[in-house]
Write a protein that holds these residues in place. Structure first.
Motif, PDB file in Angstrom:
ATOM      1  N   GLN A  49       0.660  -1.207  -0.121  1.00  0.00           N
ATOM      2  CA  GLN A  49      -0.140  -0.129   0.019  1.00  0.00           C
ATOM      3  C   GLN A  49       0.903   1.382  -0.099  1.00  0.00           C
ATOM      4  O   GLN A  49       0.166   2.333  -0.211  1.00  0.00           O
ATOM      5  N   LEU A  50       2.214   1.191   0.381  1.00  0.00           N
ATOM      6  CA  LEU A  50       2.847   2.361   0.199  1.00  0.00           C
ATOM      7  C   LEU A  50       3.064   3.114  -0.954  1.00  0.00           C
ATOM      8  O   LEU A  50       3.042   4.084  -1.175  1.00  0.00           O
ATOM      9  N   VAL A  51       3.115   2.140  -2.063  1.00  0.00           N
ATOM     10  CA  VAL A  51       3.240   2.693  -3.431  1.00  0.00           C
ATOM     11  C   VAL A  51       2.128   3.858  -3.784  1.00  0.00           C
ATOM     12  O   VAL A  51       2.397   5.087  -4.092  1.00  0.00           O
ATOM     13  N   PRO A  52       0.662   3.635  -3.706  1.00  0.00           N
ATOM     14  CA  PRO A  52      -0.098   4.754  -4.229  1.00  0.00           C
ATOM     15  C   PRO A  52      -0.077   5.652  -2.706  1.00  0.00           C
ATOM     16  O   PRO A  52      -0.316   6.734  -2.937  1.00  0.00           O
ATOM     17  N   ALA A  53       0.374   5.020  -1.569  1.00  0.00           N
ATOM     18  CA  ALA A  53      -0.111   5.923  -0.258  1.00  0.00           C
ATOM     19  C   ALA A  53       1.091   7.241  -0.360  1.00  0.00           C
ATOM     20  O   ALA A  53       0.781   8.040   0.210  1.00  0.00           O
ATOM     21  N   SER A  55       1.596   8.892  -2.842  1.00  0.00           N
ATOM     22  CA  SER A  55       1.510   9.945  -3.372  1.00  0.00           C
ATOM     23  C   SER A  55       0.794  10.974  -2.914  1.00  0.00           C
ATOM     24  O   SER A  55      -0.079  10.858  -1.785  1.00  0.00           O
ATOM     25  N   ALA A  56       1.251  12.328  -2.885  1.00  0.00           N
ATOM     26  CA  ALA A  56       0.635  13.628  -2.037  1.00  0.00           C
ATOM     27  C   ALA A  56      -0.807  13.914  -2.508  1.00  0.00           C
ATOM     28  O   ALA A  56      -1.550  13.835  -1.437  1.00  0.00           O
ATOM     29  N   TRP A  57      -0.997  13.666  -3.562  1.00  0.00           N
ATOM     30  CA  TRP A  57      -2.479  13.809  -4.086  1.00  0.00           C
ATOM     31  C   TRP A  57      -3.416  12.748  -3.340  1.00  0.00           C
ATOM     32  O   TRP A  57      -4.407  13.066  -2.763  1.00  0.00           O
ATOM     33  N   VAL A  58      -3.088  11.528  -3.445  1.00  0.00           N
ATOM     34  CA  VAL A  58      -4.043  10.405  -2.706  1.00  0.00           C
ATOM     35  C   VAL A  58      -3.949  10.692  -1.515  1.00  0.00           C
ATOM     36  O   VAL A  58      -5.084  10.573  -0.706  1.00  0.00           O
ATOM     37  N   ALA A  59      -2.691  10.837  -0.685  1.00  0.00           N
ATOM     38  CA  ALA A  59      -2.780  11.197   0.608  1.00  0.00           C
ATOM     39  C   ALA A  59      -3.544  12.252   1.115  1.00  0.00           C
ATOM     40  O   ALA A  59      -4.594  12.124   2.198  1.00  0.00           O
ATOM     41  N   PHE A  73       0.527   4.478   6.283  1.00  0.00           N
ATOM     42  CA  PHE A  73       1.371   4.719   5.150  1.00  0.00           C
ATOM     43  C   PHE A  73       0.969   5.938   4.611  1.00  0.00           C
ATOM     44  O   PHE A  73       1.891   6.289   3.644  1.00  0.00           O
ATOM     45  N   LEU A  74      -0.107   6.327   4.724  1.00  0.00           N
ATOM     46  CA  LEU A  74      -0.469   7.874   4.228  1.00  0.00           C
ATOM     47  C   LEU A  74       0.463   8.785   4.632  1.00  0.00           C
ATOM     48  O   LEU A  74       0.569  10.054   4.063  1.00  0.00           O
ATOM     49  N   VAL A  75       0.696   8.573   5.779  1.00  0.00           N
ATOM     50  CA  VAL A  75       1.813   9.553   6.532  1.00  0.00           C
ATOM     51  C   VAL A  75       3.007   9.862   5.353  1.00  0.00           C
ATOM     52  O   VAL A  75       3.624  11.027   5.280  1.00  0.00           O
ATOM     53  N   ALA A  76       3.538   8.828   4.612  1.00  0.00           N
ATOM     54  CA  ALA A  76       4.402   8.889   3.602  1.00  0.00           C
ATOM     55  C   ALA A  76       4.048  10.061   2.726  1.00  0.00           C
ATOM     56  O   ALA A  76       4.547  10.994   2.055  1.00  0.00           O
ATOM     57  N   GLY A  77       2.636  10.014   2.117  1.00  0.00           N
ATOM     58  CA  GLY A  77       2.119  10.945   1.089  1.00  0.00           C
ATOM     59  C   GLY A  77       1.743  12.412   1.609  1.00  0.00           C
ATOM     60  O   GLY A  77       2.331  13.341   1.020  1.00  0.00           O
TER      61      GLY A  77
END
Lengths: 459, 464
Positions: A49-53, A55-59, A73-77
């Motif tokens: 899930q890190l791959v799409p997460a 993304s700044a836009w997705v996050a 994982f959205l923290v990455a975005g």
């Protein structure tokens, strides 16, 4: 991918070619890392899930839509979004594997003599409208995210490959093809993730130029903050960056800003972004509400366990295919023949080759956007896929034939056989409290081709 | 005298109509038709005493009987010595699909075998219960897992005219009950088994924790048969319960199968105009005759009041349903051929074995070191599953093996264990293991399992 955060883009021109080489190397590394995370052989349980997460836009959109940070994982975005405030399009330059592919395709296109064309900044509209849609919980066009496309492309690695997986995998080649035909178009004009970064960067610039006292106010509402900024700065900066050393990169994006600024006059001059943001948000809100209403059809598909209510699910799902890849019994596939356009390529469950195992919650662990909510206890009964129903005109028991298959294979002991003294009919009855719609009965039902016991969506 | 003709017919594959014609024809020349019945002692019994019968003993009073006594309002069964009818290596109680295969397998493995059956025919629920559709011998993909003696029975049926239909790979065949009875007699006689029919095993002869034989109730009163190893193929686990082995008492659906005829004389044009009536069943090898299954209510198949009610209610339902069928346009000529002589009891007692057959093992395709057979699926809905030897062994009681539907299996697996081919398989395994134990002079639980597996393979059994 976030490992590249520390490497800043060298601002000086002479170092450009070296920097470009490093950037491409970094993006190639990101591509390999994404491939490893998404491959069915290497990935650890939750990491795909890190791959799409990332993304700044997705996050940003999913966080706005759900009003909370659904997955760690959205923290990455969100971090990527924060870094985009000071560093213009840092992710495009240093981290985007799709950008690498598009750049390569663009180079081929230029080699073939294809020319760039002037286009309105579609990406900004996409990004802003979707962000606006997120406010009503319906992020309209999130599947256009390049990282989601990349994840969809890696769906081909999962076996068996379904029609839906092939459709989902087509997005990335289409982006490349577009880049060949019109070099730089995708990254500069269409990619919503790039556009989001542009917006963030411009916002960051506003923030940097605000007096310290105004930062607190500007941090909350971008529109309010912008109104205090002196005019004329954005076009000037845009022109400066338009011919920045990163020629392969979507520097064309700001040309749009310039063009808009040039056309606008009077009170609005110099504020295309603020206007665009406001208008885009309103349009996004409006369209999302409409789409939401339109998509509010009765659920006709079985979604993965713990999926949000159909309309929310369709809005939040970015079609990255992580759930399909994670499913050990391969029952989740992208929907290639959806009941409506809104459901195109959304993950759908079919029980033709397997059932949703009672001890498994793999798909709930890899959804980057929370379209499939986490299921911490793993209690399938709390997150049913549907409910099993029996068609007695097909059931072998309806014809008094010897069959106890569904009763015996049900992992939840949800099927009881009830005898009627008057008709001498034995009928399977499903205990709604105990049936999570796992499909074990449907899979095992010996009646073919149409099964006598079928799981139907709830609702 | 008539029964002698009946016995001779056992050796000929006649259908009922032919048989009746035969009886009429030969009845006219009854004195002449002295067809050979070499093992019949009837000719020597008694002296001529009348027109049709002869006196075996005149004015007989069974002295020295020890009756049950009324003490107050309680009935007391006093201690008494029972005559020992027979001594044997392996005693198989129950001549159903598991019991017959167990007895033949044990005999072929070299043991002296005695087979005791409560009815007058072999095959149990398969023939007497008219369970004519052979579910359970194939698995997903169509592979047939029931081999060995079970497959030999099928092959022999195949050689008879009109004994089996749908006998082709990947399909569940349907047999004719009379053909199956006939083939089982043929095989039992070929194997030179000692057989007692019309004997109901009612008690276990115990020596501490070891079973040493069984007591039988019959028209001749209670008698004992002593054996080195006893195989409980009663279906209901009568012997394992009597021996004090631990078991699970379960309820299951109890039905009654019937056969209807004249389906080849249904007016198809008329029949097509109204909805198909319920209860037409499935085809049998006899043209125009279908077998009609009944699932019935879930009840305790050990409760005689329940069993009685089932018999009475089911038979009424069957009759009334056939009347409904006959009232359907086009189906006027359909008639009820017979209801099964034996009530369709599915599961009652299930052994608590050293090992238990579980659904989890089926799903995981578990391989057992002590595998003695491979079970099939009822409708080819899953793959093969191994049957461990431990599932036939009681936890505490020695010299006793279970075969057939009472072997140790969890509830959801019992519906597979009870299928006829799977009864063939567990019967085959129990028979060979019993013979090895009896001949090697060891307890069944100490038997050399590799030897059992070798003999099973020699007898064409499939062990995965």
């Amino acid at each position: 991918m976030n490992a590249t955060v520390g490497q800043r883009q060298p601002p000086s021109r002479p170092a450009a070619s070296t920097a470009k080489r490093w950037r491409n190397l970094s993006r190639a590394g990101a591509l390999v890392a994404a491939g490893a995370l998404l491959s069915p052989w290497l990935a650890a349980t939750e990491w795909p899930q890190l791959v799409p997460a990332a993304s700044a836009w997705v996050a940003l959109c999913t966080t706005v839509a759900l009003r909370r940070v659904e997955s760690v994982f959205l923290v990455a975005g969100l971090l990527a979004a924060t870094l985009a405030l000071p560093w213009r399009r840092w992710f495009c330059r240093w981290g985007c594997p799709v950008g690498l592919c598009a750049d390569a395709a663009s180079r081929i296109g230029r080699g073939l003599g294809c020319r760039s064309r002037s286009m309105p900044p579609l990406g900004q509209w996409l990004a802003i409208a979707t962000l606006g849609g997120s406010v009503v919980g319906y992020p309209l066009l999130l599947p256009a995210d390049p990282l989601a496309m990349l994840a969809g492309f890696f769906g081909l690695l999962a076996w068996p490959v379904s029609t839906g997986a092939i459709y989902a995998a087509l997005a990335l080649p289409l982006v490349c093809l577009l880049s060949v035909l019109v070099p730089g178009l995708w990254c500069g004009r269409i990619c919503p993730l790039g556009a989001m970064q542009d917006i963030l960067w411009q916002l960051g610039r506003l923030l940097r130029r605000l007096p310290a006292a105004a930062i607190a106010v500007a941090g909350r509402g971008s529109a309010g903050g912008q109104s205090t900024v002196p005019p004329g700065l954005i076009p000037a900066e845009s022109i400066a960056t338009a011919h920045s050393p990163a020629a392969t990169l979507p520097s064309t994006l700001t040309d749009g800003g310039q063009a808009d600024a040039g056309q606008t006059t009077g009170a609005a001059d110099g504020w295309p972004l603020a206007r665009r943001t406001a208008l885009g948000t309103v349009i996004g809100l409006f369209c999302a509400s409409l789409a939401r209403q339109a998509a509010r059809a009765e659920s006709v598909r079985i979604r993965p366990p713990s999926a949000r209510p159909e309309t929310d699910f369709l809005g939040l799902c970015i079609r990255c295919g992580n759930c399909a890849r994670a499913c050990p019994t391969k029952i989740i596939t992208p929907d290639s023949s959806p009941p409506s356009l809104a459901a195109l390529l959304a993950p759908v469950v079919s029980f033709s080759a397997g059932y949703c195992r009672e001890d498994c919650r793999a798909c709930t662990e890899v959804c980057p956007t929370g379209a499939i909510a986490p299921l911490p206890g793993g209690d399938k009964l709390a997150a049913p896929l549907g409910i099993a129903r029996v068609d007695m005109s097909l059931c072998l028991l309806g014809d008094d034939r010897e069959c106890f298959v569904c009763r015996n294979c049900c992992p939840f002991q949800a099927i009881r056989l009830v005898f009627c003294e008057e008709t001498y009919q034995l009928t399977p009855q499903i205990d709604r409290q105990r049936c999570p719609g796992c499909g074990a009965c449907q899979l095992a039902c010996p009646v073919s081709p149409k099964k006598a016991i079928v799981v139907y969506p709830l609702g | 005298m008539l029964w002698r003709y009946r016995r001779t017919t056992v050796n000929h594959p006649l259908d009922r109509r032919q048989w009746l014609r035969y009886v009429w024809a030969s009845g006219a020349a009854a004195g002449l038709a002295r067809l050979g019945t070499p093992d019949s002692p009837a000719a020597e019994v008694g002296e001529p005493g009348g027109f049709q019968s002869s006196i075996i003993a005149k004015s007989k009073v069974d002295a020295n009987r020890v009756n049950a006594r009324l003490v107050g309002d309680r009935v007391i069964q006093p201690e008494t010595e029972l005559p020992v009818l027979h001594r044997t290596d392996v005693l198989v109680v129950g001549g159903g699909s598991a019991g017959v295969v167990a007895a033949i397998a044990a005999r072929r493995a070299g043991a002296e075998v005695t087979l005791v059956e409560r009815y007058g025919h072999f095959g149990g629920l398969w023939t007497g219960g008219l369970v004519l559709l052979i579910l359970g011998h194939i698995v997903k993909g169509g592979k047939q897992v029931c081999q060995g003696i079970g497959e030999e029975i099928m092959q022999r049926l195949e050689k008879l005219d009109g004994a089996i239909v749908n006998r082709r790979p990947g399909v569940n065949p349907t047999v004719d009950a009379e053909a199956a009875k006939y083939i089982l007699v043929e095989m039992v006689q070929e194997a030179k088994l000692k057989v007692f029919l019309h004997c109901w095993g009612v008690d276990a002869i115990m020596d501490g924790q070891s079973i040493r034989g069984a007591v039988f109730e019959s028209k001749a009163g209670r008698q004992a048969i002593l054996a080195k190893v006893v195989v409980d193929a009663t279906g209901d686990g009568d012997l394992l319960a009597a021996a004090g082995a631990e078991y699970e008492h379960r309820s299951h659906n109890v039905g009654l199968v019937s056969r209807i005829g004249n389906l080849d004389r249904v007016d198809k044009q008329l029949a097509g105009q109204s909805p198909k009536p319920r209860g037409l069943g499935g085809i049998t090898p006899v043209p125009g005759v279908n077998w009609v299954n009944m699932l019935g209510p879930e009840v305790d198949g050990l409760d005689i009041e329940v069993l009685t009610r089932m018999e009475l209610n089911h038979r009424r339902f069957i009759w009334q349903n056939v009347q409904k069928v006959r009232k359907t346009p086009g189906y006027e000529k359909v008639y009820l051929v017979e209801t099964a002589p034996q009530l369709g009891v599915r599961i009652t007692r299930v052994l608590a074995g050293v090992k238990t057959i579980t659904r989890a093992d089926l799903d995981a395709c578990t391989k057992f070191a002590d595998v003695v057979g491979v079970g099939g699926a009822s409708h080819a809905e899953h793959g093969e599953w191994q049957i461990p030897y431990g599932a036939l062994l009681p936890v505490k009681i020695d010299n006793l093996l279970a075969a057939g539907r009472c072997v140790s299996a969890e509830m959801r697996m019992a519906d597979l264990v009870r299928l006829i081919p799977n009864c063939f398989v567990t019967g085959h395994a129990a028979g060979v293991a019993a013979a090895v134990a009896a001949l090697d002079g060891c307890r069944p639980r100490d038997v050399d399992i590799s030897k059992v597996q070798r003999i099973l393979r020699d007898q064409q059994a499939y062990l995965g």
